[in-house]
Design a protein around this motif. Structure first.
Motif, PDB file in Angstrom:
ATOM      1  N   LYS A 147      16.319  -8.627   6.824  1.00  0.00           N
ATOM      2  CA  LYS A 147      14.908  -9.029   6.807  1.00  0.00           C
ATOM      3  C   LYS A 147      14.090  -8.327   7.887  1.00  0.00           C
ATOM      4  O   LYS A 147      12.852  -8.319   7.822  1.00  0.00           O
ATOM      5  CB  LYS A 147      14.784 -10.536   6.962  1.00  0.00           C
ATOM      6  N   ASP A 167      -0.091  -6.157   0.460  1.00  0.00           N
ATOM      7  CA  ASP A 167       1.244  -5.691   0.109  1.00  0.00           C
ATOM      8  C   ASP A 167       1.271  -4.169   0.118  1.00  0.00           C
ATOM      9  O   ASP A 167       0.343  -3.524   0.627  1.00  0.00           O
ATOM     10  CB  ASP A 167       1.670  -6.249  -1.263  1.00  0.00           C
ATOM     11  N   TRP A 168       2.339  -3.575  -0.434  1.00  0.00           N
ATOM     12  CA  TRP A 168       2.479  -2.125  -0.427  1.00  0.00           C
ATOM     13  C   TRP A 168       1.328  -1.451  -1.173  1.00  0.00           C
ATOM     14  O   TRP A 168       0.814  -0.421  -0.730  1.00  0.00           O
ATOM     15  CB  TRP A 168       3.815  -1.717  -1.034  1.00  0.00           C
ATOM     16  N   GLN A 215      10.383  -4.130  -1.913  1.00  0.00           N
ATOM     17  CA  GLN A 215      10.124  -5.566  -1.787  1.00  0.00           C
ATOM     18  C   GLN A 215       8.626  -5.864  -1.859  1.00  0.00           C
ATOM     19  O   GLN A 215       8.220  -6.992  -1.618  1.00  0.00           O
ATOM     20  CB  GLN A 215      10.671  -6.070  -0.447  1.00  0.00           C
ATOM     21  N   LYS A 216       7.831  -4.858  -2.151  1.00  0.00           N
ATOM     22  CA  LYS A 216       6.365  -4.969  -2.190  1.00  0.00           C
ATOM     23  C   LYS A 216       5.778  -5.206  -0.806  1.00  0.00           C
ATOM     24  O   LYS A 216       4.598  -5.556  -0.671  1.00  0.00           O
ATOM     25  CB  LYS A 216       5.895  -6.080  -3.148  1.00  0.00           C
ATOM     26  N   SER A 217       6.573  -5.026   0.238  1.00  0.00           N
ATOM     27  CA  SER A 217       6.107  -5.233   1.602  1.00  0.00           C
ATOM     28  C   SER A 217       5.109  -4.153   2.004  1.00  0.00           C
ATOM     29  O   SER A 217       5.172  -3.020   1.526  1.00  0.00           O
ATOM     30  CB  SER A 217       7.295  -5.205   2.569  1.00  0.00           C
ATOM     31  N   THR A 218       4.205  -4.492   2.923  1.00  0.00           N
ATOM     32  CA  THR A 218       3.307  -3.474   3.483  1.00  0.00           C
ATOM     33  C   THR A 218       4.065  -2.474   4.347  1.00  0.00           C
ATOM     34  O   THR A 218       3.582  -1.376   4.593  1.00  0.00           O
ATOM     35  CB  THR A 218       2.219  -4.113   4.362  1.00  0.00           C
ATOM     36  N   CYS A 219       5.250  -2.881   4.838  1.00  0.00           N
ATOM     37  CA  CYS A 219       6.044  -2.059   5.771  1.00  0.00           C
ATOM     38  C   CYS A 219       5.198  -1.685   6.987  1.00  0.00           C
ATOM     39  O   CYS A 219       5.290  -0.570   7.514  1.00  0.00           O
ATOM     40  CB  CYS A 219       6.580  -0.803   5.094  1.00  0.00           C
ATOM     41  N   LYS A 220       4.385  -2.622   7.437  1.00  0.00           N
ATOM     42  CA  LYS A 220       3.439  -2.339   8.516  1.00  0.00           C
ATOM     43  C   LYS A 220       4.124  -1.787   9.758  1.00  0.00           C
ATOM     44  O   LYS A 220       3.686  -0.786  10.334  1.00  0.00           O
ATOM     45  CB  LYS A 220       2.672  -3.606   8.884  1.00  0.00           C
ATOM     46  N   ASP A 256      -2.035  -5.245   7.888  1.00  0.00           N
ATOM     47  CA  ASP A 256      -1.645  -6.656   7.865  1.00  0.00           C
ATOM     48  C   ASP A 256      -2.884  -7.448   7.453  1.00  0.00           C
ATOM     49  O   ASP A 256      -3.903  -6.864   7.052  1.00  0.00           O
ATOM     50  CB  ASP A 256      -1.088  -7.106   9.223  1.00  0.00           C
ATOM     51  N   TRP A 283       5.639  -8.162  16.049  1.00  0.00           N
ATOM     52  CA  TRP A 283       4.913  -9.225  15.350  1.00  0.00           C
ATOM     53  C   TRP A 283       4.780 -10.396  16.303  1.00  0.00           C
ATOM     54  O   TRP A 283       5.682 -10.702  17.070  1.00  0.00           O
ATOM     55  CB  TRP A 283       5.581  -9.616  14.033  1.00  0.00           C
ATOM     56  N   SER A 313      11.811  -3.658   6.479  1.00  0.00           N
ATOM     57  CA  SER A 313      11.132  -3.846   5.194  1.00  0.00           C
ATOM     58  C   SER A 313      11.253  -2.607   4.321  1.00  0.00           C
ATOM     59  O   SER A 313      11.675  -1.543   4.777  1.00  0.00           O
ATOM     60  CB  SER A 313       9.661  -4.195   5.418  1.00  0.00           C
TER      61      SER A 313
END
Length: 253
Positions: free
Chosen positions: A152, A218-219, A159-164, A199, A52, A155
């Protein structure tokens, strides 16, 4: 059904960017420094965790960490001594600091002392899909005493993260189209099951092309995008990551 012209457009972009010439400016260049499977896994895992911000910085930090590991990440993870760990002192990348790194090394050491591949940390069996695998991995990886802040850096769909970054890592490990970019080392999951990394930049391109409608990145946006890409190629939807990412980063689409 997706318009034929969209498939042709994106297929041409995949052919344009899914080539070894573009490796040197991408974080995937870090695992490409190695030949041994476990070295590729470990180098790729750290490169994805660092992915990132500025890509040049990401690549330089990946190389710095590998140099601290004597450019033998698997041997370092498996056989390091307390004295060896001092070589990692002071390492930072953005919010990833030496305490985070010490824990990552400890968790990887435990895993590789039992298994010969990182694949089993994500997919203990062929029954696991990507969502289940990512949830399992985070729980498994943080199963030892650790600082809460370190979590953190990994991901989870919970957590609703994209987990990119993890989806990118899985693309590297799973896809194998003989083009010399992705490695295709893991077999417990097929390319057809992968989730496309997304993203805000990729989402902007996907919306312009009519691939997604969701406002939040998000995910659910990641799965919506992947479902749309499956209509273009159900066996290898994530190959379009090459097209979507570079349309934004290189072509400013």
């Amino acid at each position: 059904m997706m318009p034929v012209h969209l498939k042709e457009f994106l297929d041409n972009k995949v052919k344009q960017y899914n080539r070894p010439e573009f490796i040197k400016d991408d974080p995937i260049s870090i695992p490409h420094l190695f030949i041994q499977k476990q070295d590729i896994e470990i180098a790729g895992f750290f490169a994805s965790v660092f992915a990132w911000g500025n890509r040049t910085t990401i690549i330089n930090k990946g190389k710095e960490l590998l140099q601290r590991m004597n450019n033998s990440p698997y041997a370092f993870i498996k056989d390091h001594t307390a004295k060896d760990l001092r070589r990692l002192s002071g390492f930072t990348h953005r919010t990833f600091n030496q305490e985070d790194l010490y824990y990552f090394v400890e968790s990887l050491h435990h895993h590789y002392s039992i298994y010969d591949s990182l694949e089993t940390a994500f997919f203990p069996s062929r029954d696991y899909g990507v969502e289940q695998g990512l949830i399992h991995f985070k729980n498994y990886f943080f199963s030892f005493d650790h600082l809460k802040r370190t979590e953190k850096h990994i991901s989870s769909p919970l957590q609703k993260s994209t987990c990119k970054r993890l989806n990118m890592f899985l693309r590297w490990m799973v896809r194998n189209d003989k083009n010399g970019v992705d490695f295709g080392l893991w077999k417990n999951i097929s390319p057809s099951q992968l989730i496309c990394p997304i993203d805000v930049h990729v989402a902007r391109v996907a919306k312009k092309l009519g691939l997604i409608k969701r406002k939040q990145v998000d995910w659910l946006a990641a799965t919506e995008l992947t479902k749309a890409l499956c209509q273009l190629d159900k066996d290898d939807p994530v190959k379009y990551d090459f097209a979507l990412f570079n349309l934004r980063m290189i072509e400013k689409f």
